[in-house]
Motif scaffolding. Structure first.
Motif, PDB file in Angstrom:
ATOM      1  N   ASP A 105       0.797  -1.229   0.000  1.00  0.00           N
ATOM      2  CA  ASP A 105       0.000   0.000   0.000  1.00  0.00           C
ATOM      3  C   ASP A 105       0.832   1.283   0.000  1.00  0.00           C
ATOM      4  N   PHE A 106       2.057   1.236   0.547  1.00  0.00           N
ATOM      5  CA  PHE A 106       2.797   2.490   0.717  1.00  0.00           C
ATOM      6  C   PHE A 106       4.177   2.505   0.063  1.00  0.00           C
ATOM      7  N   ALA A 107       4.683   1.368  -0.435  1.00  0.00           N
ATOM      8  CA  ALA A 107       6.076   1.312  -0.909  1.00  0.00           C
ATOM      9  C   ALA A 107       6.157   1.343  -2.432  1.00  0.00           C
ATOM     10  N   ASP A 108       7.302   1.817  -2.935  1.00  0.00           N
ATOM     11  CA  ASP A 108       7.494   1.998  -4.377  1.00  0.00           C
ATOM     12  C   ASP A 108       8.514   1.054  -4.982  1.00  0.00           C
ATOM     13  N   SER A 109       9.506   0.621  -4.211  1.00  0.00           N
ATOM     14  CA  SER A 109      10.587  -0.199  -4.773  1.00  0.00           C
ATOM     15  C   SER A 109      11.209  -1.018  -3.654  1.00  0.00           C
ATOM     16  N   ILE A 110      12.100  -1.937  -4.040  1.00  0.00           N
ATOM     17  CA  ILE A 110      12.715  -2.792  -3.013  1.00  0.00           C
ATOM     18  C   ILE A 110      13.589  -1.973  -2.065  1.00  0.00           C
ATOM     19  N   ASP A 111      14.120  -0.839  -2.529  1.00  0.00           N
ATOM     20  CA  ASP A 111      14.900   0.025  -1.624  1.00  0.00           C
ATOM     21  C   ASP A 111      13.970   0.942  -0.836  1.00  0.00           C
ATOM     22  N   ALA A 112      13.092   1.631  -1.559  1.00  0.00           N
ATOM     23  CA  ALA A 112      12.124   2.510  -0.893  1.00  0.00           C
ATOM     24  C   ALA A 112      10.915   1.655  -0.534  1.00  0.00           C
ATOM     25  N   ASN A 113      11.111   0.794   0.474  1.00  0.00           N
ATOM     26  CA  ASN A 113      10.047  -0.178   0.774  1.00  0.00           C
ATOM     27  C   ASN A 113       9.332   0.088   2.105  1.00  0.00           C
ATOM     28  N   ALA A 114       9.333   1.348   2.496  1.00  0.00           N
ATOM     29  CA  ALA A 114       8.463   1.888   3.567  1.00  0.00           C
ATOM     30  C   ALA A 114       8.827   1.493   4.994  1.00  0.00           C
ATOM     31  N   VAL A 115       9.134   0.230   5.215  1.00  0.00           N
ATOM     32  CA  VAL A 115       9.364  -0.229   6.592  1.00  0.00           C
ATOM     33  C   VAL A 115      10.455  -1.293   6.665  1.00  0.00           C
ATOM     34  N   HIS A 116      11.065  -1.353   7.833  1.00  0.00           N
ATOM     35  CA  HIS A 116      11.954  -2.461   8.192  1.00  0.00           C
ATOM     36  C   HIS A 116      11.383  -3.129   9.425  1.00  0.00           C
ATOM     37  N   GLY A 117      11.531  -4.437   9.527  1.00  0.00           N
ATOM     38  CA  GLY A 117      11.172  -5.146  10.756  1.00  0.00           C
ATOM     39  C   GLY A 117      12.154  -6.267  11.020  1.00  0.00           C
ATOM     40  N   SER A 118      12.492  -6.476  12.293  1.00  0.00           N
ATOM     41  CA  SER A 118      13.413  -7.558  12.652  1.00  0.00           C
ATOM     42  C   SER A 118      12.876  -8.889  12.133  1.00  0.00           C
ATOM     43  N   ASP A 119      13.796  -9.801  11.782  1.00  0.00           N
ATOM     44  CA  ASP A 119      13.349 -11.063  11.172  1.00  0.00           C
ATOM     45  C   ASP A 119      13.382 -12.262  12.120  1.00  0.00           C
ATOM     46  N   ALA A 120      13.940 -12.124  13.306  1.00  0.00           N
ATOM     47  CA  ALA A 120      14.034 -13.262  14.232  1.00  0.00           C
ATOM     48  C   ALA A 120      14.302 -12.738  15.646  1.00  0.00           C
ATOM     49  N   PRO A 121      14.070 -13.559  16.677  1.00  0.00           N
ATOM     50  CA  PRO A 121      14.287 -13.095  18.052  1.00  0.00           C
ATOM     51  C   PRO A 121      15.705 -12.575  18.305  1.00  0.00           C
ATOM     52  N   GLU A 122      16.693 -13.232  17.721  1.00  0.00           N
ATOM     53  CA  GLU A 122      18.087 -12.823  17.948  1.00  0.00           C
ATOM     54  C   GLU A 122      18.342 -11.440  17.355  1.00  0.00           C
ATOM     55  N   THR A 123      17.885 -11.231  16.107  1.00  0.00           N
ATOM     56  CA  THR A 123      18.112  -9.928  15.477  1.00  0.00           C
ATOM     57  C   THR A 123      17.246  -8.859  16.145  1.00  0.00           C
ATOM     58  N   ALA A 124      16.059  -9.227  16.588  1.00  0.00           N
ATOM     59  CA  ALA A 124      15.195  -8.260  17.279  1.00  0.00           C
ATOM     60  C   ALA A 124      15.901  -7.728  18.525  1.00  0.00           C
ATOM     61  N   ALA A 125      16.492  -8.603  19.302  1.00  0.00           N
ATOM     62  CA  ALA A 125      17.176  -8.171  20.534  1.00  0.00           C
ATOM     63  C   ALA A 125      18.333  -7.233  20.204  1.00  0.00           C
ATOM     64  N   VAL A 126      19.110  -7.580  19.178  1.00  0.00           N
ATOM     65  CA  VAL A 126      20.254  -6.741  18.780  1.00  0.00           C
ATOM     66  C   VAL A 126      19.765  -5.394  18.252  1.00  0.00           C
ATOM     67  N   GLU A 127      18.717  -5.420  17.418  1.00  0.00           N
ATOM     68  CA  GLU A 127      18.236  -4.188  16.787  1.00  0.00           C
ATOM     69  C   GLU A 127      17.555  -3.254  17.795  1.00  0.00           C
ATOM     70  N   VAL A 128      16.794  -3.827  18.725  1.00  0.00           N
ATOM     71  CA  VAL A 128      16.174  -2.999  19.767  1.00  0.00           C
ATOM     72  C   VAL A 128      17.276  -2.337  20.593  1.00  0.00           C
ATOM     73  N   ALA A 129      18.291  -3.100  20.969  1.00  0.00           N
ATOM     74  CA  ALA A 129      19.385  -2.553  21.788  1.00  0.00           C
ATOM     75  C   ALA A 129      20.175  -1.495  21.024  1.00  0.00           C
ATOM     76  N   PHE A 130      20.261  -1.650  19.698  1.00  0.00           N
ATOM     77  CA  PHE A 130      21.010  -0.681  18.887  1.00  0.00           C
ATOM     78  C   PHE A 130      20.382   0.709  18.981  1.00  0.00           C
ATOM     79  N   PHE A 131      19.074   0.784  18.867  1.00  0.00           N
ATOM     80  CA  PHE A 131      18.417   2.095  18.852  1.00  0.00           C
ATOM     81  C   PHE A 131      17.873   2.530  20.211  1.00  0.00           C
ATOM     82  N   PHE A 132      17.660   1.588  21.106  1.00  0.00           N
ATOM     83  CA  PHE A 132      17.135   1.905  22.442  1.00  0.00           C
ATOM     84  C   PHE A 132      18.012   1.209  23.477  1.00  0.00           C
ATOM     85  N   PRO A 133      19.252   1.695  23.613  1.00  0.00           N
ATOM     86  CA  PRO A 133      20.217   0.975  24.453  1.00  0.00           C
ATOM     87  C   PRO A 133      19.809   0.914  25.919  1.00  0.00           C
TER      88      PRO A 133
END
Ligand code: CMP
Length: 140
Positions: A105-133
């Motif tokens: 509904d909102f994205a135009d291309s594979i680069d301009a693809n509107a959103v990112h979301g973590s793909d697994a529990p391990e990456t979620a923990a790392v990514e949350v800590a990266f931006f919200f230490p």
């Protein structure tokens, strides 16, 4: 299980003025926004965040796109939050994303693809800590 996942509304969707519409998708699906902040990432931050992709051919374009404007970064919490958010987002390539998904509904291309979301529990923990230490993740 109740999980937390890192979500980024990318520069294309921020520029399109659809932060609220995307937040509504999260909330309507039962995901709670438990942290959020807007940021204009530096090249260094974008390169670090996407470090797992550093040898991929699209890395430079990805980093340049992610620093092209402000992004909205949030932690989503809820039952099966990681998979639920990925379902809401749809396929990475918006041309392949199912109707009714954020990317369809909102994205135009594979680069301009509107959103990112973590793909697994391990990456979620790392990514949350990266931006919200300051945010401890004890989700098991
Ligand atoms: P994202 O979930 O943020 O993770 C890495 C990003 O790289 C991805 O979304 C896409 O926007 C971008 N990208 C560009 N080309 C590709 C590709 N061929 N495969 C996967 N991701 C790609």
């Amino acid at each position: 299980a109740i999980e937390r996942t890192l979500s980024i509304i990318k520069p294309d969707a921020v520029a399109k003025n659809v932060i609220g519409k995307i937040y509504d998708r999260f909330e309507s699906a039962g995901l709670k926004i438990v942290a959020s902040r807007m940021a204009h990432l530096s090249q260094n931050e974008a390169e670090q965040f996407y470090g797992v992709h550093k040898d991929r051919p699209f890395f430079k374009d990805l980093v340049n796109f992610m620093i092209s404007g402000p992004v909205m970064i949030q932690v989503l919490q809820g039952e099966g939050a990681i998979a639920k958010n990925r379902d809401l987002m749809g396929a990475t390539d918006p041309k392949k994303a199912e109707k009714g998904t954020i990317r369809a509904d909102f994205a135009d291309s594979i680069d301009a693809n509107a959103v990112h979301g973590s793909d697994a529990p391990e990456t979620a923990a790392v990514e949350v800590a990266f931006f919200f230490p300051g945010m401890n993740v004890f989700n098991r």
